[in-house]
Design a protein around this motif. Structure first.
Motif, PDB file in Angstrom:
ATOM      1  N   ASP A  19      62.577  61.932 -14.429  1.00 34.60           N
ATOM      2  CA  ASP A  19      62.245  61.086 -15.564  1.00 34.60           C
ATOM      3  C   ASP A  19      61.157  61.743 -16.409  1.00 34.60           C
ATOM      4  OD1 ASP A  19      62.651  58.607 -16.943  1.00 34.60           O
ATOM      5  OD2 ASP A  19      60.683  57.964 -16.222  1.00 34.60           O
ATOM      6  N   LYS A  20      61.026  61.326 -17.668  1.00 34.52           N
ATOM      7  CA  LYS A  20      59.985  61.928 -18.517  1.00 34.52           C
ATOM      8  C   LYS A  20      58.587  61.544 -18.049  1.00 34.52           C
ATOM      9  CE  LYS A  20      59.314  58.553 -22.162  1.00 34.52           C
ATOM     10  NZ  LYS A  20      59.214  58.334 -23.572  1.00 34.52           N
ATOM     11  N   ASN A  21      58.460  60.497 -17.253  1.00 36.87           N
ATOM     12  CA  ASN A  21      57.175  60.084 -16.681  1.00 36.87           C
ATOM     13  C   ASN A  21      57.143  60.366 -15.180  1.00 36.87           C
ATOM     14  OD1 ASN A  21      56.116  59.084 -19.119  1.00 36.87           O
ATOM     15  ND2 ASN A  21      57.300  57.218 -18.867  1.00 36.87           N
ATOM     16  N   ASP A  22      57.572  61.557 -14.801  1.00 35.04           N
ATOM     17  CA  ASP A  22      57.616  61.909 -13.378  1.00 35.04           C
ATOM     18  C   ASP A  22      56.207  62.135 -12.829  1.00 35.04           C
ATOM     19  OD1 ASP A  22      57.052  64.213 -14.694  1.00 35.04           O
ATOM     20  OD2 ASP A  22      58.505  65.460 -13.651  1.00 35.04           O
ATOM     21  N   LEU A  23      56.107  62.481 -11.556  1.00 36.18           N
ATOM     22  CA  LEU A  23      54.807  62.640 -10.904  1.00 36.18           C
ATOM     23  C   LEU A  23      53.949  63.710 -11.563  1.00 36.18           C
ATOM     24  CD1 LEU A  23      55.668  62.371  -7.119  1.00 36.18           C
ATOM     25  CD2 LEU A  23      54.427  60.742  -8.518  1.00 36.18           C
ATOM     26  N   TYR A  24      54.538  64.841 -11.907  1.00 29.34           N
ATOM     27  CA  TYR A  24      53.778  65.923 -12.527  1.00 29.34           C
ATOM     28  C   TYR A  24      53.232  65.490 -13.888  1.00 29.34           C
ATOM     29  CZ  TYR A  24      52.553  70.451 -14.443  1.00 29.34           C
ATOM     30  OH  TYR A  24      51.865  71.491 -15.019  1.00 29.34           O
ATOM     31  N   SER A  25      54.057  64.815 -14.668  1.00 37.05           N
ATOM     32  CA  SER A  25      53.595  64.340 -15.979  1.00 37.05           C
ATOM     33  C   SER A  25      52.466  63.334 -15.829  1.00 37.05           C
ATOM     34  CB  SER A  25      54.736  63.697 -16.749  1.00 37.05           C
ATOM     35  OG  SER A  25      55.758  64.633 -16.995  1.00 37.05           O
ATOM     36  N   GLN A  77      48.733  63.820 -17.331  1.00 34.12           N
ATOM     37  CA  GLN A  77      48.161  62.818 -18.232  1.00 34.12           C
ATOM     38  C   GLN A  77      46.857  62.254 -17.681  1.00 34.12           C
ATOM     39  OE1 GLN A  77      51.331  60.023 -18.843  1.00 34.12           O
ATOM     40  NE2 GLN A  77      52.389  61.350 -20.296  1.00 34.12           N
ATOM     41  N   HIS A  78      46.783  62.067 -16.383  1.00 39.34           N
ATOM     42  CA  HIS A  78      45.546  61.571 -15.767  1.00 39.34           C
ATOM     43  C   HIS A  78      44.437  62.608 -15.912  1.00 39.34           C
ATOM     44  CE1 HIS A  78      42.702  60.633 -12.507  1.00 39.34           C
ATOM     45  NE2 HIS A  78      42.971  59.395 -12.860  1.00 39.34           N
ATOM     46  N   ARG A  79      44.775  63.877 -15.719  1.00 29.74           N
ATOM     47  CA  ARG A  79      43.784  64.947 -15.869  1.00 29.74           C
ATOM     48  C   ARG A  79      43.295  65.030 -17.318  1.00 29.74           C
ATOM     49  NH1 ARG A  79      44.315  71.133 -15.297  1.00 29.74           N
ATOM     50  NH2 ARG A  79      46.330  70.679 -16.200  1.00 29.74           N
ATOM     51  N   GLN A  80      44.210  64.907 -18.256  1.00 32.14           N
ATOM     52  CA  GLN A  80      43.827  64.944 -19.668  1.00 32.14           C
ATOM     53  C   GLN A  80      42.970  63.729 -20.030  1.00 32.14           C
ATOM     54  OE1 GLN A  80      47.138  64.929 -22.383  1.00 32.14           O
ATOM     55  NE2 GLN A  80      45.861  65.503 -24.120  1.00 32.14           N
ATOM     56  N   LEU A  81      43.298  62.572 -19.486  1.00 36.91           N
ATOM     57  CA  LEU A  81      42.511  61.372 -19.740  1.00 36.91           C
ATOM     58  C   LEU A  81      41.087  61.536 -19.223  1.00 36.91           C
ATOM     59  CD1 LEU A  81      42.334  58.390 -20.630  1.00 36.91           C
ATOM     60  CD2 LEU A  81      43.070  57.791 -18.317  1.00 36.91           C
ATOM     61  N   THR A  82      40.942  62.100 -18.043  1.00 33.93           N
ATOM     62  CA  THR A  82      39.610  62.335 -17.473  1.00 33.93           C
ATOM     63  C   THR A  82      38.806  63.284 -18.354  1.00 33.93           C
ATOM     64  OG1 THR A  82      40.522  62.018 -15.263  1.00 33.93           O
ATOM     65  CG2 THR A  82      38.374  63.091 -15.412  1.00 33.93           C
ATOM     66  N   LYS A  83      39.462  64.340 -18.824  1.00 37.51           N
ATOM     67  CA  LYS A  83      38.792  65.309 -19.695  1.00 37.51           C
ATOM     68  C   LYS A  83      38.354  64.648 -21.004  1.00 37.51           C
ATOM     69  CE  LYS A  83      39.700  69.551 -22.219  1.00 37.51           C
ATOM     70  NZ  LYS A  83      40.743  70.483 -22.649  1.00 37.51           N
TER      71      LYS A  83
END
Length: 100
Positions: free
Chosen positions: A27-33, A37-43
């Motif tokens: 899916d486009k919202n798979d585990l890697y994505s 996204q979580h890493r980018q949000l933290t940054k």
């Protein structure tokens, strides 16, 4: 063993397994994505906090410079090397020793 064979023949179980695999990997919202996204949000949150602190610091400095003429003169002399008409300004730069 017989229970596992029956479970693999169950169409609802197979559809559920296929759905879970699809959602985890394809899916486009798979585990890697989600991880990216979580890493980018933290940054971005860290950057937001940094810029909020810098904005508060600059606002404080601006208030001090607006209200205190001595601080304004000191700031202008140090930051922009401004001088009075009858003064000479010498800038001393310390050289760093190069390691060989």
């Amino acid at each position: 063993m017989n229970r596992a064979v029956e479970l693999l023949k169950n169409k609802y179980f197979l559809i559920t397994i296929a759905f879970v695999i699809w959602m985890l990997f394809f899916d486009k919202n798979d585990l890697y994505s989600q991880f990216e996204q979580h890493r980018q949000l933290t940054k971005l949150e860290q950057e937001r906090d940094f810029y909020s602190k810098e904005t508060a610091k600059v606002s404080k400095d601006l208030d001090e410079l607006s209200s205190n003429p001595q601080k304004l003169e000191k700031f202008a002399r140090e930051k922009y090397l401004m001088k009075k008409a009858n003064e000479d300004v010498f800038v001393i730069v310390k050289e760093h020793k190069k390691e060989e």
